[in-house]
Design a protein around this motif. Structure first.
Motif, PDB file in Angstrom:
ATOM      1  N   GLY A  39    -106.384  51.865 -46.087  1.00  0.00           N
ATOM      2  CA  GLY A  39    -105.982  51.828 -47.501  1.00  0.00           C
ATOM      3  C   GLY A  39    -105.333  53.098 -48.027  1.00  0.00           C
ATOM      4  N   LYS A  40    -104.961  54.012 -47.144  1.00  0.00           N
ATOM      5  CA  LYS A  40    -104.393  55.294 -47.587  1.00  0.00           C
ATOM      6  C   LYS A  40    -103.071  55.098 -48.333  1.00  0.00           C
ATOM      7  N   THR A  41    -102.179  54.312 -47.733  1.00  0.00           N
ATOM      8  CA  THR A  41    -100.881  54.086 -48.380  1.00  0.00           C
ATOM      9  C   THR A  41    -101.059  53.315 -49.687  1.00  0.00           C
ATOM     10  N   THR A  42    -101.970  52.357 -49.674  1.00  0.00           N
ATOM     11  CA  THR A  42    -102.246  51.592 -50.904  1.00  0.00           C
ATOM     12  C   THR A  42    -102.697  52.531 -52.021  1.00  0.00           C
ATOM     13  N   LEU A  43    -103.502  53.519 -51.682  1.00  0.00           N
ATOM     14  CA  LEU A  43    -103.952  54.490 -52.682  1.00  0.00           C
ATOM     15  C   LEU A  43    -102.752  55.266 -53.247  1.00  0.00           C
ATOM     16  N   LEU A  44    -101.887  55.745 -52.372  1.00  0.00           N
ATOM     17  CA  LEU A  44    -100.739  56.520 -52.864  1.00  0.00           C
ATOM     18  C   LEU A  44     -99.809  55.653 -53.709  1.00  0.00           C
ATOM     19  N   ARG A  45     -99.617  54.411 -53.285  1.00  0.00           N
ATOM     20  CA  ARG A  45     -98.778  53.495 -54.074  1.00  0.00           C
ATOM     21  C   ARG A  45     -99.404  53.233 -55.446  1.00  0.00           C
ATOM     22  N   SER A  46    -100.720  53.211 -55.482  1.00  0.00           N
ATOM     23  CA  SER A  46    -101.407  53.009 -56.767  1.00  0.00           C
ATOM     24  C   SER A  46    -101.229  54.226 -57.675  1.00  0.00           C
ATOM     25  N   ILE A  47    -101.260  55.417 -57.074  1.00  0.00           N
ATOM     26  CA  ILE A  47    -101.084  56.644 -57.872  1.00  0.00           C
ATOM     27  C   ILE A  47     -99.669  56.693 -58.443  1.00  0.00           C
ATOM     28  N   MET A  48     -98.706  56.268 -57.626  1.00  0.00           N
ATOM     29  CA  MET A  48     -97.311  56.275 -58.089  1.00  0.00           C
ATOM     30  C   MET A  48     -97.035  55.122 -59.049  1.00  0.00           C
ATOM     31  N   GLY A  49     -97.844  54.071 -58.989  1.00  0.00           N
ATOM     32  CA  GLY A  49     -97.648  52.945 -59.909  1.00  0.00           C
ATOM     33  C   GLY A  49     -96.793  51.830 -59.343  1.00  0.00           C
ATOM     34  N   VAL A  50     -96.568  51.861 -58.043  1.00  0.00           N
ATOM     35  CA  VAL A  50     -95.769  50.811 -57.409  1.00  0.00           C
ATOM     36  C   VAL A  50     -96.547  49.495 -57.402  1.00  0.00           C
TER      37      VAL A  50
END
Ligand SMILES: Nc1ncnc2c1ncn2[C@@H]1O[C@H](COP(=O)(O)OP(=O)(O)O)[C@@H](O)[C@H]1O
Ligand SMILES: [Mg+2]
Length: 232
Positions: A39-50
């Motif tokens: 879930g690492k990429t999912t976390l970063l995408r969530s921080i960016m708002g994608v």
């Protein structure tokens, strides 16, 4: 400072991020480790708002940004270096950098700061080349430079060493170290390459199945046995 609290994220009905909470302070490099698919990429995408989140808060310097669009987050100082780089392959290096600057409020400088070329001299040589014609290592440098020209408060990097040759990995490590020493930037680095992460980490986080299962000081990573958590 980035503060994540009680974050939940889903793809359809699959629960990917489960009650994720942590902070990434300014002037420090926070390294997030974890095996493939946790879930690492999912976390970063969530921080960016994608991908919009289902629950929890994402605060930047105390303000919840979790309901803002990716562009609004970028304007507030969040910069993203995505996994796989995602540079614009048909635009030149210079045009890619100008796209990175476009998120800044109007009225600020319209030319690429010279410090970017001091960090990544190869980009200056390649200004008129198309992004798609660069090597993987050059594209990664461009992706980091494109994030930095927006003058961010927070930079999030997703596996910048993936598929990159050792000499460029070393250069990227030195750049991250110098950014972290600057003191005004919060860095969140996702890595699977343990040695690279350990050498840069002021703080570490380990993710497993969408939760943070370990955290501590970078200097304690060996002692805490973190290598075993990311060994493939
Ligand atoms: N767009 C998507 N739709 C559905 N499931 C996805 C999508 N992207 C990733 N996943 C799933 O979410 C989980 C976490 O993926 P990801 O965040 O990419 O992990 P990591 O970056 O840690 O390798 C994986 O099980 C993956 O298969
Ligand atoms: Mg990933």
């Amino acid at each position: 400072m980035l503060e994540i609290s009680g974050l939940h994220q889903y793809y359809g009905s699959s629960h990917i991020l489960r009650d994720v909470s942590f902070t990434a302070p300014q002037g420090a490099c926070t390294v997030l480790l974890g095996r493939n698919g946790v879930g690492k990429t999912t976390l970063l995408r969530s921080i960016m708002g994608v991908t919009p989140i289902r629950g929890g808060a994402i605060r930047l310097d105390g303000v919840d940004i979790s309901q803002l669009t990716p562009n609004q987050r970028a304007a507030r100082g969040v910069a993203y270096v995505p996994q796989g780089r995602e540079i614009f392959s048909r635009l030149t290096v210079e045009e890619n950098l100008l796209m990175g600057m476009a998120v800044k409020p109007a009225g600020k400088a319209r030319s690429v700061p010279s410090e970017i070329y001091e960090m990544f001299p190869v980009l200056k040589e390649m200004l008129r080349r198309r992004g798609g014609d660069l090597s993987g290592g050059q594209q990664q440098q461009l992706a980091i430079a494109r994030a930095l020209v927006s003058d961010p408060k927070l930079i999030i990097l997703d596996e910048p060493t993936e598929g990159i040759q050792p000499s460029i990995i070393k250069l990227i490590g030195e750049v991250i170290k110098s950014l972290s020493r600057r003191g005004d930037l919060a860095i969140l680095l996702v890595e699977q390459f343990y040695d690279f992460g350990r050498d840069l980490a002021d703080h570490y986080l380990v993710m497993s199945r969408g939760s943070i299962v370990r955290q501590g000081l970078g200097a304690d990573m060996d002692k805490d046995g973190i290598r075993d958590f990311v060994a493939l």
